[in-house]
Design a protein around this motif. Structure first.
Motif, PDB file in Angstrom:
ATOM      1  N   VAL A  53       0.855  -1.200   0.000  1.00  0.00           N
ATOM      2  CA  VAL A  53       0.000   0.000   0.000  1.00  0.00           C
ATOM      3  C   VAL A  53       0.884   1.241   0.000  1.00  0.00           C
ATOM      4  O   VAL A  53       2.065   1.179   0.383  1.00  0.00           O
ATOM      5  CB  VAL A  53      -0.932   0.052   1.228  1.00  0.00           C
ATOM      6  CG1 VAL A  53      -1.897  -1.114   1.228  1.00  0.00           C
ATOM      7  CG2 VAL A  53      -0.127   0.080   2.511  1.00  0.00           C
ATOM      8  N   SER A  54       0.325   2.372  -0.435  1.00  0.00           N
ATOM      9  CA  SER A  54       1.012   3.657  -0.324  1.00  0.00           C
ATOM     10  C   SER A  54       0.705   4.255   1.045  1.00  0.00           C
ATOM     11  O   SER A  54      -0.458   4.332   1.446  1.00  0.00           O
ATOM     12  CB  SER A  54       0.543   4.616  -1.424  1.00  0.00           C
ATOM     13  OG  SER A  54       0.942   4.138  -2.695  1.00  0.00           O
ATOM     14  N   LEU A  55       1.754   4.672   1.732  1.00  0.00           N
ATOM     15  CA  LEU A  55       1.579   5.248   3.062  1.00  0.00           C
ATOM     16  C   LEU A  55       1.565   6.765   3.027  1.00  0.00           C
ATOM     17  O   LEU A  55       0.970   7.400   3.901  1.00  0.00           O
ATOM     18  CB  LEU A  55       2.696   4.763   3.982  1.00  0.00           C
ATOM     19  CG  LEU A  55       2.752   3.257   4.225  1.00  0.00           C
ATOM     20  CD1 LEU A  55       4.002   2.900   5.032  1.00  0.00           C
ATOM     21  CD2 LEU A  55       1.498   2.775   4.935  1.00  0.00           C
ATOM     22  N   MET A  56       2.264   7.341   2.036  1.00  0.00           N
ATOM     23  CA  MET A  56       2.379   8.795   1.967  1.00  0.00           C
ATOM     24  C   MET A  56       2.252   9.246   0.526  1.00  0.00           C
ATOM     25  O   MET A  56       2.680   8.551  -0.406  1.00  0.00           O
ATOM     26  CB  MET A  56       3.727   9.268   2.528  1.00  0.00           C
ATOM     27  CG  MET A  56       4.023   8.801   3.927  1.00  0.00           C
ATOM     28  SD  MET A  56       5.452   9.618   4.653  1.00  0.00           S
ATOM     29  CE  MET A  56       4.714  11.163   5.160  1.00  0.00           C
ATOM     30  N   VAL A  57       1.632  10.419   0.374  1.00  0.00           N
ATOM     31  CA  VAL A  57       1.604  11.098  -0.920  1.00  0.00           C
ATOM     32  C   VAL A  57       2.688  12.160  -0.882  1.00  0.00           C
ATOM     33  O   VAL A  57       2.687  13.020   0.012  1.00  0.00           O
ATOM     34  CB  VAL A  57       0.228  11.732  -1.195  1.00  0.00           C
ATOM     35  CG1 VAL A  57       0.253  12.502  -2.500  1.00  0.00           C
ATOM     36  CG2 VAL A  57      -0.857  10.661  -1.214  1.00  0.00           C
TER      37      VAL A  57
END
Length: 311
Positions: A53-57
């Protein structure tokens, strides 16, 4: 710990991720955790890859947590706080140990030396409960759930881990009454004409190796008239004029000071010393065990030298 992709997870990346959120930038987070900006970025990328998953943009101007990142960050903060608390508890337990310390030793050494030492130890650490089991047989530390064994003499081969705490000297002793009746041996070879009380636990009960002050060795074969598997029983036999024997100094020092027993040949000739060993089942002993070992080593350090023989 396994990541969702099935790979082993590097738990250090949780601390790096938490540092990024706390510091607000990769550069500041790197200063906090001692890494370069590039390494911080790499840790975050690997963590996201492991989790899937992406944790930060991230943009050139700002970064923000994703919904998954926000949830995961809260869990990271909790996990890191619990880990830090666990480490603090371990450190605190080393200073104030609690729980049960289960240990074993021989009857003679346990009564004479260990019990008084443990009395002081539990006064220092009142949250600690001590379970002392005495007996002359070799115990299975793992099967019987012992934290520690204190063994005296010469160790047998074992898969357990051992640390030598002190020497255990054995003195050649006799009662004044026996010497008055049979005469006093002046050199080790004179023991061949005397009654000997043998201790089967010695490496060679009927053959004694004496070390001289000049580095010489003398081997003497003695004539046992009795034997016992208890040093305390041998002491009673010697006190009651049954013969001469070799006994551990911790057991007879008071008798020598009081004149009930006489030390022979010291300091010109002495027997090879055994040892006092702490034996424990695993390579990394618990804090309560390490603390007691350190305490006992200090307590045993100022052992008495040979007492001056009575005239």
């Amino acid at each position: 710990m396994k990541a969702p992709n099935g790979r082993e997870m590097n738990m250090n990346r949780l601390a790096v991720f938490a540092a990024i959120v706390r510091a607000g930038s990769f550069t500041a987070a790197g200063r906090d955790v001692g890494l370069t900006k590039a390494m911080v970025s790499q840790h975050l990328a690997r963590l996201e890859e492991e989790l899937g998953v992406s944790l930060m943009v991230r943009t050139s101007r700002r970064m923000a947590l994703t919904e998954a990142g926000s949830t995961f960050h809260a869990d990271c903060v909790r996990i890191l706080a619990e880990t830090e608390a666990a480490i603090e508890r371990v450190a605190r337990d080393r200073q104030t140990p609690a729980g049960t310390l289960r240990l074993t030793s021989t009857t003679d050494y346990g009564v004479t030396v260990l019990a008084p030492a443990l009395a002081e130890f539990i006064r220092r650490y009142p949250k600690l409960h001590v379970d002392l089991v005495l007996g002359d047989e070799i115990r299975d530390l793992v099967a019987e759930r012992f934290d520690l064994s204190i063994r005296v003499g010469w160790l047998r081969d074992s898969s357990a881990h051992a640390m030598r705490l002190a020497k255990c000297r054995r003195w050649i002793v006799a009662s004044p009454q026996y010497l008055a009746e049979r005469g006093t041996p002046r050199t080790p070879i004179d023991l061949t004409a005397h009654d000997w009380i043998a201790a089967p636990l010695l490496p060679t009960p009927s053959r004694l190796t004496f070390l001289g002050k000049d580095g010489s060795h003398a081997i003497v074969r003695v004539r046992p008239v009795a034997q016992a598997n208890s040093a305390s029983a041998i002491r009673e036999l010697v006190l009651n004029r049954a013969g001469i024997s070799a006994l551990p100094e911790y057991l007879v020092a008071d008798d020598v000071r009081a004149g009930r027993l006489v030390v022979l040949f010291a300091p010109d000739h002495r027997l090879r010393a055994g040892g006092v060993y702490a034996v424990y089942p695993s390579q990394r002993a618990p804090a309560k065990v390490r603390l007691f070992i350190d305490y006992l080593r200090v307590r045993l350090a100022p052992r008495a030298q040979y007492l001056k023989p009575s005239p």
